[in-house]
Each structure stands twice: as C-alpha cells, then as structure tokens.
Design a protein around this motif. Structure first.
Motif, PDB file in Angstrom:
ATOM      1  N   SER A 269       4.151  12.822  46.831  1.00 55.61           N
ATOM      2  CA  SER A 269       5.100  13.252  45.969  1.00 55.61           C
ATOM      3  C   SER A 269       6.410  13.704  46.679  1.00 55.61           C
TER       4      SER A 269
ATOM      5  N   TRP B 226       4.389  10.476  42.868  1.00 55.87           N
ATOM      6  CA  TRP B 226       4.771  11.571  41.856  1.00 55.87           C
ATOM      7  C   TRP B 226       6.197  12.463  42.190  1.00 55.87           C
TER       8      TRP B 226
ATOM      9  N   ASN C 232       8.592  15.796  41.514  1.00 53.99           N
ATOM     10  CA  ASN C 232       8.865  16.969  41.311  1.00 53.99           C
ATOM     11  C   ASN C 232       9.796  17.215  40.828  1.00 53.99           C
ATOM     12  N   VAL C 233      10.219  17.757  39.344  1.00 55.36           N
ATOM     13  CA  VAL C 233      11.293  17.851  38.660  1.00 55.36           C
ATOM     14  C   VAL C 233      11.489  19.219  37.951  1.00 55.36           C
TER      15      VAL C 233
ATOM     16  N   ALA D 224      13.648  14.490  35.480  1.00 56.68           N
ATOM     17  CA  ALA D 224      12.554  13.687  34.574  1.00 56.68           C
ATOM     18  C   ALA D 224      12.977  12.240  34.605  1.00 56.68           C
TER      19      ALA D 224
ATOM     20  N   ALA E 148      13.870  10.456  37.532  1.00 52.88           N
ATOM     21  CA  ALA E 148      12.660  10.000  38.162  1.00 52.88           C
ATOM     22  C   ALA E 148      12.039   9.087  37.667  1.00 52.88           C
ATOM     23  N   GLU E 149      11.837   8.734  36.274  1.00 49.54           N
ATOM     24  CA  GLU E 149      11.283   7.645  35.413  1.00 49.54           C
ATOM     25  C   GLU E 149      11.944   6.434  35.924  1.00 49.54           C
TER      26      GLU E 149
ATOM     27  N   ALA F  57       8.968   6.508  39.478  1.00 47.67           N
ATOM     28  CA  ALA F  57       7.811   7.482  39.543  1.00 47.67           C
ATOM     29  C   ALA F  57       6.682   7.242  38.694  1.00 47.67           C
TER      30      ALA F  57
ATOM     31  N   VAL G 135       5.660  12.559  36.730  1.00 51.93           N
ATOM     32  CA  VAL G 135       6.462  13.783  37.115  1.00 51.93           C
ATOM     33  C   VAL G 135       5.787  14.937  36.941  1.00 51.93           C
TER      34      VAL G 135
END
Length: 359
Positions: free
Chosen positions: A135, A157, A159-160, A166, A169-170, A174, A177
């Motif tokens: 992560s 993973w 962290n957001v 988020a 990250a996607e 990732a 999230v």
C-alpha cells in the motif's frame, strides 16, 4: 437460511479476494507495528500491516520473515511516497533548535540533515518480501513500480483522503482505495502536503462519496475503533475497515505505558492535528508540547522531514522517561474506545458486534 446483509456480502467477497476470514485490518503505523501485533491480528482472521517509512531494506525483510514465522495469515507493507526536497532555512532552524531544547536534549546544528531511508531501495525490498498487498500513502507509486507489483501478483492499495485522490488512484491501477477520514490518528495521507488541514473530510462523508465514485473496493479508516463505527463503515459502502489507534492498547503493540494510558483517557476533543512533530500534518493527543509548539509565539515547524529530525532527541527522551507531555502520542478521535485487551480478542469482539448490528 436468509441471505447475508448486502454489506456483509460485500465484505465476504473482499475477504475471499485477499485470503482473510474477517474484514478487519491493522493500519500500517510507522514505528508502531511490531511483528507481534500483526501476527495477533492475522491469527484472528484479519490483516497484518507494517508501516515501513523509517525502515531500511534489511529491516523490512526481517519484519516480513518474523511475521511469516508466526502466522500464515496475510499482511500488507506500506510506504510513503517521497516529498520533493524540503526548502531549508538555517536561521529558522536555529530558532526551532532553541525552542526544542527547552523540551529535551540540546539539538545540534546538523540534526535537521537526517534523511529517510532510500525509497527505491525500500521498493526493491517490498518486491523481495513479496507480501500479498503493498500500500501507498501521501501519493501514488510510480507506474513502473506498479507494473512490477502487478507482474508479481502483488495487489496495490492506495491510501486516499479525497474523492479526487481516489479517482486518481483508480486510474493509476490501484486494486483498492483505503479511504482515510480526518478523524484518523497519525499523519494525514494527503497527496499534497500543504493541503492536509484544508482538506479534512470526515469518514462519514468521505466513504460513501468515494464508494459512489470508484469501481474498486473501498477500505474505511479513521475514527473506527469499535463495532458501531465498523458496521457503519460497511453500511456506507466500505468492504472492510482498517483500525490503527484501536489496537494500540493491546499488549502486542508494545506501546509506552504513558501513551497507552493517555489513549484510555482521551475524548475525541483531546486530539489535535499539527505539524509540530514531523513537519507533516498529524493527529496526536493534545499534549503540553503540542500546545506550546502551536502557540502564536512559537516558531513555525520546519518542513518534513527536517522537523522530524529536529524533534527526534526530544521524542526519544520522552519515550525513555515515560513523559507523555513531550511524547509523539499519535491518536485518532476514537482513541477512548481502544481497549487494553489482546489484539485477537479486539478483532473478535468488533466482528461479533458488527455481525449483530448488520443482521
């Protein structure tokens, strides 16, 4: 037999994906994740964790080996994404050193030069340790490292702390999230260091907003330390909960007794977000040092990681002496719910409470 509650069904799917029995995860807390705590959580059916920010590669590999020797359960390894090099101000650092000398040992001029371990070498150690999950916090891993994780079958993973983070990250690949509400103890996991205080969104608002915005699983963290908060997070759209402060009073955490006792007494309003320990915004108990260092006449904190290096002697002395007033006592707003019970029992009690509430 009736079908499980939709929130529990979602959690069961998540657990099946990551080899868990229960959707209760240990937060990767740098400096507060001894192998003993991860072993206890994993043996109870949850996920162990290591916040490896301060660990050189050999220490990362040793941590993973010790956990694997104690449990067959899964764990995650976590790293901060490095900040740009800090802007140094020797005159201001001199004022800070004088101020900090009033709370602990004298701070030598070179103290602020200390740097974190090499990030690239830590990433290589992660690949060698090959945990099921890696992560990130404070940003996103470089695309080439993400590709290497994926090639080895390691989930990532991110962290957001906002919906925008988020979505980023996607888009970066990732697999899940970890949505950190402002109630969380320790550092605020914001991609932009300077926006941590301005972007303090609570878990209750952030989790459902992120769950509606992304297609990947959501893990809720921040202000969750007992069954009611955990069940609420699942109802809001999370697939699992990640708990940090709620485990710190367990004997396996090996916390300083003064810190543990401070958590037991803490109400939500007894914590404060400040930059006075590391230069990054973090929530801790509102101790005497925090009050003095955030007073209008106190020198402003240096940027991360300079401030962390400057406060190191004070923090170490406070821990040795059991002096909570000067200790870096990270604490989330749900600290008062942390129980001085074995971590496995904490996991079991939270899970049973969740199940009862989500029948």
């Amino acid at each position: 037999m009736s079908a499980p509650h939709p929130a529990l069904a979602r959690a069961q799917d998540f657990c099946a994906r990551y080899g868990l029995r229960l959707p209760i995860l240990l937060a990767p807390m740098a400096g507060a994740c001894p192998p003993s705590l991860s072993i206890a959580v994993a043996e109870a059916g949850g996920l162990g964790a290591c916040g490896a920010l301060l660990m050189p590669p050999a220490a990362i590999l040793a941590w993973a080996a010790e956990v694997r020797a104690g449990t067959r359960g899964p764990f995650q390894l976590n790293l901060w994404i490095p900040d740009p090099p800090p802007r140094r101000d020797p005159e201001h650092e001199a004022r800070l050193r004088g101020f900090l000398g009033g709370f602990g040992p004298a701070v030598p001029p070179e103290a602020g030069d200390a740097a974190p371990p090499d990030f690239a070498a830590q990433c290589e150690a992660f690949l060698e340790a090959a945990p099921p999950i890696v992560s990130s916090v404070m940003g996103l891993y470089p695309p080439e490292f993400v590709a290497r994780l994926k090639h080895r079958g390691i989930a990532w993973w991110a962290n957001v702390s906002t919906v925008a983070e988020a979505l980023a990250a996607e888009a970066a690949g990732a697999d899940a999230v970890v949505v950190q509400g402002a109630e969380a103890g320790g550092h605020r996991g914001c991609f932009e260091a300077g926006s941590a205080e301005a972007g303090m969104v609570g878990t209750m608002a952030l989790v459902p907003a992120v769950a509606d915005a992304v297609r990947i699983p959501v893990v809720a963290t921040g202000g969750i330390a007992e069954a009611r908060g955990a069940a609420a997070a699942l109802l809001l759209g999370a697939s699992a909960v990640q708990i940090g402060t709620g485990f710190l009073r367990s004997p396996e955490a090996r916390l300083s007794p003064a810190w543990a006792e401070g958590l037991a007494r803490a109400r939500p309003e007894d914590t404060r977000v400040a930059r006075v320990f590391s230069g990054r915004a973090g929530r801790s108990l509102a101790t005497a040092y925090v009050a003095a260092a955030t007073a209008p006449d106190a020198p402003a904190p240096a940027p991360y990681p300079v401030q962390r290096a400057l406060t190191q002697a004070m923090r170490e002395a406070a821990t040795r002496e059991g002096d909570l007033a000067r200790m870096q006592a990270w604490a989330g707003q749900a600290a008062g719910f942390a129980r001085a019970e074995p971590a496995g029992r904490v996991v079991a009690e939270i899970w049973e409470g969740m199940r009862a509430l989500l029948r």
